[in-house]
Design a protein around this motif. Structure first.
Motif, short mmCIF file in Angstrom:
data_model
loop_
_atom_site.label_atom_id
_atom_site.label_comp_id
_atom_site.label_asym_id
_atom_site.label_seq_id
_atom_site.Cartn_x
_atom_site.Cartn_y
_atom_site.Cartn_z
N ARG A 72 21.28 28.98 42.37
CA ARG A 72 22.30 29.26 43.20
C ARG A 72 23.45 29.71 42.43
NH1 ARG A 72 20.70 32.87 47.58
NH2 ARG A 72 19.04 31.25 48.66
N LYS A 73 24.26 28.53 41.70
CA LYS A 73 24.63 28.78 40.53
C LYS A 73 24.93 29.92 39.67
CE LYS A 73 28.07 27.47 37.27
NZ LYS A 73 28.18 26.92 36.70
N ALA A 74 23.80 29.95 39.00
CA ALA A 74 23.59 31.25 38.58
C ALA A 74 23.62 32.60 39.75
CB ALA A 74 21.75 31.64 38.10
N LEU A 75 23.24 32.50 40.92
CA LEU A 75 23.66 33.99 41.45
C LEU A 75 25.08 34.40 41.20
CD1 LEU A 75 20.41 33.43 44.20
CD2 LEU A 75 20.48 35.25 42.51
N SER A 76 26.08 33.29 41.83
CA SER A 76 26.98 32.70 42.12
C SER A 76 28.22 33.87 40.97
CB SER A 76 27.84 31.75 41.90
OG SER A 76 27.70 30.35 40.77
N MET A 77 27.21 34.16 39.00
CA MET A 77 28.30 34.72 38.72
C MET A 77 27.53 36.25 39.27
SD MET A 77 26.38 32.25 35.55
CE MET A 77 27.39 32.41 34.00
N GLY A 78 26.83 36.67 39.15
CA GLY A 78 26.69 37.66 39.60
C GLY A 78 24.98 38.66 39.58
N PRO A 79 23.98 37.54 39.73
CA PRO A 79 22.99 38.69 39.52
C PRO A 79 22.10 39.06 41.08
CG PRO A 79 22.62 36.81 37.65
CD PRO A 79 23.72 36.63 38.46
N ASP A 80 21.81 39.94 41.52
CA ASP A 80 21.76 40.47 43.05
C ASP A 80 20.03 39.32 43.65
OD1 ASP A 80 22.71 43.00 42.68
OD2 ASP A 80 20.78 43.05 40.30
N LYS A 81 19.01 38.53 42.94
CA LYS A 81 18.61 38.06 43.44
C LYS A 81 17.94 36.99 42.51
CE LYS A 81 15.05 41.87 42.81
NZ LYS A 81 13.74 42.55 43.18
N ALA A 82 16.58 36.00 43.68
CA ALA A 82 15.71 35.22 42.42
C ALA A 82 14.69 34.79 42.57
CB ALA A 82 17.15 33.80 42.27
N VAL A 83 13.58 34.69 41.98
CA VAL A 83 12.29 34.05 42.05
C VAL A 83 12.38 32.41 41.26
CG1 VAL A 83 10.31 34.69 41.46
CG2 VAL A 83 11.42 36.39 41.82
N HIS A 84 11.61 32.01 42.65
CA HIS A 84 11.79 30.10 42.52
C HIS A 84 10.42 30.28 41.45
CE1 HIS A 84 12.62 25.92 42.83
NE2 HIS A 84 12.19 26.36 41.75
N VAL A 85 9.66 29.53 40.78
CA VAL A 85 8.48 29.16 40.73
C VAL A 85 7.76 27.80 41.20
CG1 VAL A 85 6.02 29.51 39.27
CG2 VAL A 85 7.72 30.85 38.56
#
Length: 259
Positions: A72-85
């Motif tokens: 969530r911290k990374a997404l708050s910088m601006g990326p669109d989505k995430a994948v968590h293995v």
């Protein structure tokens, strides 16, 4: 351009870091965990490329449930989505097994460009970008202090002890970056709120077609046999110069095998 940024959650390097007594792995449960510092530069570089050339930025993380905080911290910088293995069997995985899992996830994401930090502050082995590139069969442009994108052509200035090398490759490729490449942006309040709504997809080992026996302690190619705490610093040796200070200094250095 479809860009994937590898992000690892690590114990804060500014605080005490410990290994667990039961299995000699990094004690993440009691640590103050943060985004690996070098990965923030990778995120920033991905966002700059997206702003200049368009596309989408995806965060890819392998880790336990608590790694969601760093996602969530990374997404708050601006990326669109995430994948968590996320899979309990991953605990104890070595670098070789980790690269296998991450490469399997990247194979499903069809990335044009994979960006990651040159090293993690907990492992500091600097091998992950090379291993992933080998598994994917793509070029590895590592240790970048500058990255230029021209269509499908990537050019990096690869930082060395003597200066830098200019290396080029075509996409798809894996690029690792140092902290000399840019200055990461701070998440804005708007970005923090928006991150709560951005999609985070979860992959298990079964989703990736990786057997549990290939990862974790069972699949590890290396292991920490034992560990001890770093001994406290001593007060050192004091040499009083009474005319033979230079001789005593050389004798001390010789004892410590410096000369």
């Amino acid at each position: 351009m479809n860009i994937v940024v590898l992000v690892k959650q690590v114990p804060d390097s500014g605080a005490d870091r410990n290994l667990r007594n039961d299995d000699n792995t990094v004690d993440r449960g009691s640590a103050n965990n943060v985004i690996n510092e070098m990965d923030e530069y990778a995120i920033e570089e991905a966002l700059k490329i997206k702003e200049a050339h368009g596309g989408e930025v995806t965060i890819l993380t392998m880790g336990p449930d608590r790694a969601t905080e760093s996602i969530r911290k990374a997404l708050s910088m601006g990326p669109d989505k995430a994948v968590h293995v996320l899979d309990d069997a991953l605990h104890g995985s070595c670098a070789v097994a980790t690269s296998k899992v991450l490469a399997a996830a990247l194979g499903q994401l069809n990335a044009d460009l994979v960006i990651c930090g040159a090293e993690s502050t907990d492992g500091r082995v600097q091998v992950m970008p090379h291993m992933i590139a080998e598994r994917l069969g793509v070029a590895a442009l590592t240790g970048a202090r500058k990255l230029t994108v021209d269509g499908a052509t990537l050019t990096v200035e690869r930082q060395t002890e003597e200066g830098y090398e200019v290396v080029t490759a075509s996409t798809p490729a894996v690029v690792s970056v140092w902290d000399t490449i840019n200055e990461p942006r701070y998440p804005s309040f708007k970005g923090i709120m928006a991150a709560k709504k951005k999609p985070v997809q979860t992959f298990s080992l079964a989703d990736l077609g990786v057997a549990p026996t290939e990862v974790g302690f069972d699949g590890a190619t290396s292991a920490v046999v034992e560990h001890t705490k770093r001994p406290p610093r001593s007060g050192g040796a004091k040499i009083t110069d009474e005319g033979e200070g230079g001789v005593k200094l050389v004798e001390f250095l010789a004892t410590e095998k410096f000369v």
